[in-house]
Design a protein around this motif. Structure first.
Motif, PDB file in Angstrom:
ATOM      1  N   VAL A 588       0.603  -4.927 -15.419  1.00  0.00           N
ATOM      2  CA  VAL A 588       1.459  -4.877 -14.224  1.00  0.00           C
ATOM      3  C   VAL A 588       2.185  -3.536 -14.144  1.00  0.00           C
ATOM      4  CG1 VAL A 588       3.607  -5.779 -13.250  1.00  0.00           C
ATOM      5  CG2 VAL A 588       1.768  -7.346 -13.881  1.00  0.00           C
ATOM      6  N   MET A 589       2.751  -3.103 -15.266  1.00  0.00           N
ATOM      7  CA  MET A 589       3.504  -1.842 -15.269  1.00  0.00           C
ATOM      8  C   MET A 589       2.599  -0.633 -15.047  1.00  0.00           C
ATOM      9  SD  MET A 589       6.469  -2.353 -18.180  1.00  0.00           S
ATOM     10  CE  MET A 589       5.589  -3.387 -19.337  1.00  0.00           C
ATOM     11  N   VAL A 590       1.390  -0.677 -15.582  1.00  0.00           N
ATOM     12  CA  VAL A 590       0.476   0.454 -15.437  1.00  0.00           C
ATOM     13  C   VAL A 590      -0.134   0.503 -14.041  1.00  0.00           C
ATOM     14  CG1 VAL A 590      -1.722   1.416 -16.247  1.00  0.00           C
ATOM     15  CG2 VAL A 590      -0.041   0.614 -17.900  1.00  0.00           C
ATOM     16  N   LEU A 591      -0.418  -0.670 -13.451  1.00  0.00           N
ATOM     17  CA  LEU A 591      -1.057  -0.711 -12.136  1.00  0.00           C
ATOM     18  C   LEU A 591      -0.203  -0.083 -11.039  1.00  0.00           C
ATOM     19  CD1 LEU A 591      -2.786  -4.219 -11.967  1.00  0.00           C
ATOM     20  CD2 LEU A 591      -3.863  -1.973 -12.080  1.00  0.00           C
ATOM     21  N   VAL A 592       1.097  -0.077 -11.238  1.00  0.00           N
ATOM     22  CA  VAL A 592       1.961   0.480 -10.198  1.00  0.00           C
ATOM     23  C   VAL A 592       1.976   2.006 -10.211  1.00  0.00           C
ATOM     24  CG1 VAL A 592       4.161   0.675 -11.431  1.00  0.00           C
ATOM     25  CG2 VAL A 592       4.161  -0.019  -9.036  1.00  0.00           C
ATOM     26  N   LEU A 593       1.494   2.619 -11.298  1.00  0.00           N
ATOM     27  CA  LEU A 593       1.531   4.077 -11.405  1.00  0.00           C
ATOM     28  C   LEU A 593       0.755   4.793 -10.299  1.00  0.00           C
ATOM     29  CD1 LEU A 593       1.241   4.646 -15.282  1.00  0.00           C
ATOM     30  CD2 LEU A 593       3.284   4.649 -13.851  1.00  0.00           C
ATOM     31  N   PRO A 594      -0.484   4.358  -9.975  1.00  0.00           N
ATOM     32  CA  PRO A 594      -1.206   5.075  -8.911  1.00  0.00           C
ATOM     33  C   PRO A 594      -0.484   5.079  -7.569  1.00  0.00           C
ATOM     34  CG  PRO A 594      -2.705   3.668 -10.154  1.00  0.00           C
ATOM     35  CD  PRO A 594      -1.327   3.324 -10.590  1.00  0.00           C
ATOM     36  N   LEU A 595       0.387   4.072  -7.330  1.00  0.00           N
ATOM     37  CA  LEU A 595       1.092   4.023  -6.054  1.00  0.00           C
ATOM     38  C   LEU A 595       2.008   5.234  -5.868  1.00  0.00           C
ATOM     39  CD1 LEU A 595       2.024   0.234  -5.846  1.00  0.00           C
ATOM     40  CD2 LEU A 595      -0.024   1.396  -5.048  1.00  0.00           C
ATOM     41  N   ALA A 596       2.452   5.804  -6.999  1.00  0.00           N
ATOM     42  CA  ALA A 596       3.302   6.999  -6.907  1.00  0.00           C
ATOM     43  C   ALA A 596       2.542   8.187  -6.343  1.00  0.00           C
ATOM     44  CB  ALA A 596       3.862   7.338  -8.295  1.00  0.00           C
ATOM     45  N   MET A 597       1.189   8.140  -6.378  1.00  0.00           N
ATOM     46  CA  MET A 597       0.384   9.230  -5.837  1.00  0.00           C
ATOM     47  C   MET A 597       0.540   9.350  -4.328  1.00  0.00           C
ATOM     48  SD  MET A 597      -1.069  10.983  -8.117  1.00  0.00           S
ATOM     49  CE  MET A 597      -2.193  11.836  -7.023  1.00  0.00           C
ATOM     50  N   ILE A 598       0.981   8.287  -3.671  1.00  0.00           N
ATOM     51  CA  ILE A 598       1.230   8.363  -2.226  1.00  0.00           C
ATOM     52  C   ILE A 598       2.290   9.421  -1.952  1.00  0.00           C
ATOM     53  CG2 ILE A 598       2.077   7.116  -0.210  1.00  0.00           C
ATOM     54  CD1 ILE A 598       1.009   4.545  -1.517  1.00  0.00           C
ATOM     55  N   GLY A 599       3.426   9.271  -2.619  1.00  0.00           N
ATOM     56  CA  GLY A 599       4.504  10.242  -2.429  1.00  0.00           C
ATOM     57  C   GLY A 599       4.150  11.616  -2.957  1.00  0.00           C
ATOM     58  N   ALA A 600       3.378  11.656  -4.067  1.00  0.00           N
ATOM     59  CA  ALA A 600       2.974  12.946  -4.627  1.00  0.00           C
ATOM     60  C   ALA A 600       2.139  13.737  -3.624  1.00  0.00           C
ATOM     61  CB  ALA A 600       2.193  12.728  -5.923  1.00  0.00           C
ATOM     62  N   SER A 601       1.216  13.060  -2.940  1.00  0.00           N
ATOM     63  CA  SER A 601       0.365  13.726  -1.948  1.00  0.00           C
ATOM     64  C   SER A 601       1.198  14.286  -0.802  1.00  0.00           C
ATOM     65  CB  SER A 601      -0.678  12.740  -1.404  1.00  0.00           C
ATOM     66  OG  SER A 601      -1.455  12.196  -2.439  1.00  0.00           O
ATOM     67  N   TRP A 602       2.064  13.466  -0.261  1.00  0.00           N
ATOM     68  CA  TRP A 602       2.893  13.926   0.861  1.00  0.00           C
ATOM     69  C   TRP A 602       3.897  14.985   0.415  1.00  0.00           C
ATOM     70  CZ3 TRP A 602       1.647  12.877   5.711  1.00  0.00           C
ATOM     71  CH2 TRP A 602       0.807  11.794   5.965  1.00  0.00           C
TER      72      TRP A 602
END
Length: 723
Positions: A588-602
C-alpha cells in the motif's frame, strides 16, 4: 614570477576562482533563506514558538554534525554538499517537530504530566521516525553504486543526505526530548501571538481536514468497492495522461544548461594561414570584446603544442581557442546565451574566418564529449568524408536550437604534390624512397602514412622550412644527390599544387570526421531527434553515421539511474515488510509513490526544465519524503486499530491526527527548496530540476497520500485488529 622575470608583463587571463567564490557565497545565502522559510512554515502550521525554537537549535546541530562526519571521511564543503543539506532541510526538521508535536499532544489532549508526556510521546513516534529514516535511506542507497557518470556526480549528494538523515534521527530522539523539559517547564499555555497563528491555521489549512474526511466517507459509501475502483482508475489515468503528455514536451537532457559566466569560442581561419596572420585578424574583435561591460578577462591560444601528439582535439596553427570570463549572472542584464550570440556575430565579421563556435563553459557534462550534438562519420577512404560532412552540416543547420555547426576537419589545405617518375629515377640509380630520404630539411623527418584497413601505401607528406616553401620553382630546384651527381628535383619528379585534408582523424580503425553542433537551452533529446531526422532526409551514402554527443552518455546514465531507482524501491518494500510485518501494508505504501509523478511532471513543465539526471534524483528524494508521510499515517492507523477501532474508523482517525504534521512536512520541505528551485545561487541551474520535481511532486503527492493511503489501508485490512 615578476621578480624572477622583470621584463615580462604578467596578467591573470583565465580563472574559475570568481565562479567558485560566488557560488559558495550564494549557497550560504540560499541556506540561510531556506532555514528562514522552513521555520516560518513550522510557525504557521504549529503556531508554537517552542517548536520553532527546537527546530532552530536542531538545524545547526544537524548541519555541523553532518559536516564533521564528511570532514572525518575525507570529504570537502562544496556546492553539492550545500545543496544536499538544503534539500534535506524539511526532512531534518520534520523528525524533530514530529517528536515535539507528539509530546505536546500528550500534554494537551491526554493531560499527562511533563515527564510522562515526554517519555511516552517520544516512545510513540520512535518507531515511525526510525522506519521513515530506514525507508528513505533504503531507496537512496543504490544510487551510491550506480556506476560511471551518475555515481561520480551524485554520490557526494546522496551520501550527505543519508548522513544528515541519520544525524537528524539521532538528535530527534535524544536532544529534542531533553530540550522539551526546558521548553515546557512553565506549562503549555500559548501567547496571544501563538493563538493568532493557530487561528490563521484553522481558517486556512485546518479547514481541509473536513474535505478529506468527506472523500474517505465517499469511498466507503454505497457500492464502496466500485467507488474505490473508480477513484483508483481515475488517478491512474491522470498519471498516464501527465507522463505521456508532458514528457515529450519538456524533453530529456543529461544535465541542463548552466550560466557559468565563462564563454568558450573556437575560431577557424584559413588552414593555409600562419599563426601571426590569425593573431592580426583577431585583434579588432579583442578590442571590441574588452569594451563590453559583461567582460572581466579573456585569454586566447592558437594551434597546438608543437611536437605534441593530439588525440582528438588538436588545433591547426590558424585556429584560436578563446576563453571569456564574465561577471556573474546576477550582475548583468544579458544571459550567457544572449552574449554568446553577440560574440558569434562579431567573430563572423572577421576577415577570412572559416568557422566559429561559441558556447558556454561546461556545454557538455564530460570533457570527452566534443559537443552537445556530435555526428560522427566513419569511412575506409577519407576522401569521401569531406563531401559527406558538408551534406551533414547543411542538414544540421536546419535544426532549430543549434547555434553553430562545424566540422572537425576539411579538405581545404593547399599542398605541393610530388609525383616521382620511377623510370627516370631508376636511370639515375635512385628509388622513390631514396629521393624522399633527401627531402627533409632542418631535421624535419619524413612521415610515410598508410591505410590501416587496406595496408596500401599513401603519399608522403613533407613540411619544408624556408626558402623552399614559397612557390613551385623553389621546390623544383631542391638538389638531389644521385650516383651520377646532383640533379634538381624537377628532373626526377613532377610537382603541382592541390587541396587536401588539413588534418586527418581516425576512430575504430577507420577515418572519421565529426560534425559538431552547439545549442543554447533546447533539450538534447529533441535536438538529437531533429538532427537524426534531418540526416535521414539528406540521404548520406558511403559512410557510417553515429551520434556521439550528450545523447550517448545520457542513455547510459538514465539506464543506470532508473535501475538504481528500481532496486531502491525493492529495498524499500523489503524494509517496510520487515518493520511492519505486513506485506499488504508495505505494498500500500509503495503503490502510492508513482502518484507523486503527476506533480513531478507538471512541476518540470511549470519551471521549464527537461527530464534529466538531477530530476531523477529529485524523484528519488520525492519518494523518500512521500514514504515518510505514508509511514506516519500507517503507523497511527495501526495504533488506532489496536484500540479495537474498525479499519475505516482507524483510517479516518489517522488522517485527522496526522493531517497537520504531514502537510507541515511537505510544505516545510517545499519552503526549504525555494532557493534551489528558483536558482538563487550561481551554478544551481544544474541542480534546480531536482527541487522543481520535488516541489511539484510534493504539492500533488501529499494531497493524494492523505486520500489513497488511508483508503488502501482500510480496503486491504482484515477484520481482526493487529496485536
Amino acid at each position: 614570477m615578476k621578480p624572477r622575470y622583470p621584463n615580462i608583463r604578467f596578467q591573470l587571463a583565465d580563472t574559475q576562482q570568481n565562479l567558485i567564490k560566488t557560488a559558495n557565497t550564494n549557497m550560504l545565502e540560499a541556506l540561510r533563506d531556506a532555514i528562514i522559510f522552513t521555520l516560518l512554515v513550522i510557525l504557521l502550521f504549529l503556531g508554537n514558538l517552542r517548536a520553532v525554537t527546537a527546530a532552530l537549535v536542531s538545524i545547526p546541530m544537524v548541519f555541523f554534525a553532518t559536516l564533521a562526519i564528511i570532514w572525518m571521511t575525507g570529504g570537502e564543503l562544496n556546492m553539492v554538499i550545500y545543496t544536499a543539506i538544503i534539500l534535506a532541510l524539511g526532512m531534518l526538521v520534520d523528525d524533530a517537530v514530529v517528536v515535539l508535536e507528539n509530546i505536546e499532544r500528550h500534554l494537551v489532549e491526554l493531560k499527562q504530566d511533563l515527564n510522562t508526556a515526554i517519555i511516552k510521546g517520544t516512545k510513540e513516534v520512535i518507531g515511525p521516525v526510525f522506519a521513515g529514516t530506514v525507508a528513505t535511506v533504503a531507496i537512496m542507497f543504490p544510487f551510491l553504486f550506480a556506476g560511471d557518470f551518475p555515481q561520480q556526480i551524485f554520490r557526494p549528494l546522496i551520501s550527505t543526505l543519508i548522513i544528515a538523515l541519520w544525524v537528524s534521527y539521532f538528535l530527534s530522539i535524544t536532544f529534542i526530548p531533553a530540550i522539551s523539559f526546558f521548553l515546557y517547564r512553565k506549562g503549555i499555555s500559548k501567547t496571544r501571538f501563538e493563538g493568532a497563528l493557530e487561528t490563521v491555521y484553522e481558517k486556512s489549512f485546518g479547514r481541509l481536514v473536513g474535505p478529506y474526511m468527506a472523500i474517505l466517507r465517499f469511498s466507503a459509501g454505497g457500492r464502496s468497492v466500485l467507488r474505490r475502483i473508480l477513484m483508483t482508475l481515475g488517478v491512474v489515468a491522470f498519471l498516464a495522461f501527465s507522463v505521456k503528455t508532458i514528457m515529450p514536451v519538456i524533453g530529456r537532457d543529461l544535465m541542463p544548461p548552466m550560466d557559468t559566466g565563462i564563454i568558450k569560442a573556437h575560431v577557424k581561419f584559413s588552414a593555409n594561414e600562419p599563426v601571426d596572420a590569425a593573431e592580426k585578424r583577431l585583434l579588432p574583435f579583442l578590442g571590441w570584446l574588452h569594451q563590453q561591460p559583461e567582460v572581466v578577462m579573456s585569454s586566447v591560444s592558437y594551434g597546438s603544442e608543437p611536437g605534441v601528439l593530439s588525440l582528438g582535439s588538436g588545433l591547426l596553427p590558424a585556429e584560436a581557442m578563446m576563453t571569456v570570463n564574465c561577471v556573474d549572472r546576477f550582475e548583468r542584464k544579458k544571459s550567457i546565451w544572449q552574449f554568446e550570440q553577440e560574440i558569434q556575430d562579431e567573430l563572423a565579421k572577421l576577415q577570412n574566418v572559416k568557422a566559429v563556435d561559441v558556447y558556454d563553459f561546461g556545454a557538455t557534462p564530460m570533457s570527452s564529449i566534443k559537443a552537445p550534438i556530435d555526428v560522427r562519420l566513419l569511412a575506409e577512404d577519407y576522401n569521401v568524408l569531406p563531401e559527406a560532412a558538408k551534406r551533414a552540416a547543411a542538414a544540421m543547420k536546419t535544426v532549430k536550437g543549434l547555434t553553430s555547426v562545424n566540422t572537425s576537419w576539411d579538405d581545404d589545405f593547399t599542398e605541393a604534390r610530388l609525383d616521382i617518375d620511377i623510370n627516370r629515377a631508376l636511370a639515375y640509380g635512385m628509388t622513390p624512397v631514396k629521393i624522399a630520404a633527401q627531402l627533409p630539411l632542418a631535421g624535419v623527418p619524413v612521415a610515410v602514412s598508410g591505410n590501416l584497413v587496406s595496408m596500401q601505401n599513401q603519399f608522403v607528406r613533407l613540411y619544408f622550412n624556408r626558402p623552399f616553401d614559397g612557390n613551385l620553382d623553389q621546390l623544383r630546384l631542391i638538389p638531389i644527390q644521385t650516383p651520377k651527381g646532383p640533379v634538381p628535383l624537377a628532373s626526377l619528379a613532377q610537382i603541382d599544387y592541390g587541396l587536401t585534408a588539413n588534418k586527418i582523424e581516425r576512430n575504430q580503425m577507420l577515418y572519421s570526421m565529426d560534425v559538431s553542433g552547439y545549442r543554447s537551452r533546447r533539450a538534447i533529446s529533441t535536438l538529437t531527434e531533429d538532427t537524426q531526422a534531418a540526416l535521414n532526409k539528406a540521404d548520406i551514402q558511403g559512410v557510417e553515421i553515429s551520434q556521439e554527443g550528450d545523447i550517448k552518455q545520457m542513455k547510459d546514465s538514465f539506464g543506470r539511474m532508473i535501475k538504481s531507482i528500481g532496486i531502491g524501491v525493492i529495498l524499500l518494500l523489503m524494509a517496510l515488510v520487515a518493520i511492519y510485518q505486513s506485506v499488504r501494508l508495505a505494498i500500500v505504501m509503495v503503490l502510492v509513490l508513482p502518484l507523486a509523478m503527476i506533480g513531478a511532471s507538471w512541476g518540470m513543465l511549470a519551471f521549464d526544465k527537461p527530464s534529466c539526471m538531477p530530476s531523477l534524483v529529485g524523484i528519488l528524494l520525492l519518494f523518500g519524503i512521500i514514504i515518510k508521510n505514508s509511514i506516519l499515517l500507517i503507523d497511527f492507523y495501526q495504533e488506532f486499530r489496536r484500540e479495537n477501532n474498525t479499519p475505516f474508523e482507524a483510517a479516518m482517525e489517522s488522517v485527522r491526527v496526522r493531517f497537520r504534521p504531514v502537510f507541515m512536512t511537505a510544505f516545510g520541505t517545499i519552503a526549504g527548496m525555494i532557493p534551489i528551485a528558483f536558482e538563487w545561487a550561481v551554478g544551481l541551474e544544474r541542480l534546480s530540476p531536482l527541487a522543481d520535481v520535488a516541489v511539484g511532486g510534493l504539492l500533488v503527492g501529499t494531497v493524494l497520500t492523505l486520500i489513497y493511503i488511508p483508503m488502501f489501508a482500510y480496503s486491504v485490512d482484515g477484520k481482526d485488529a493487529p496485536k
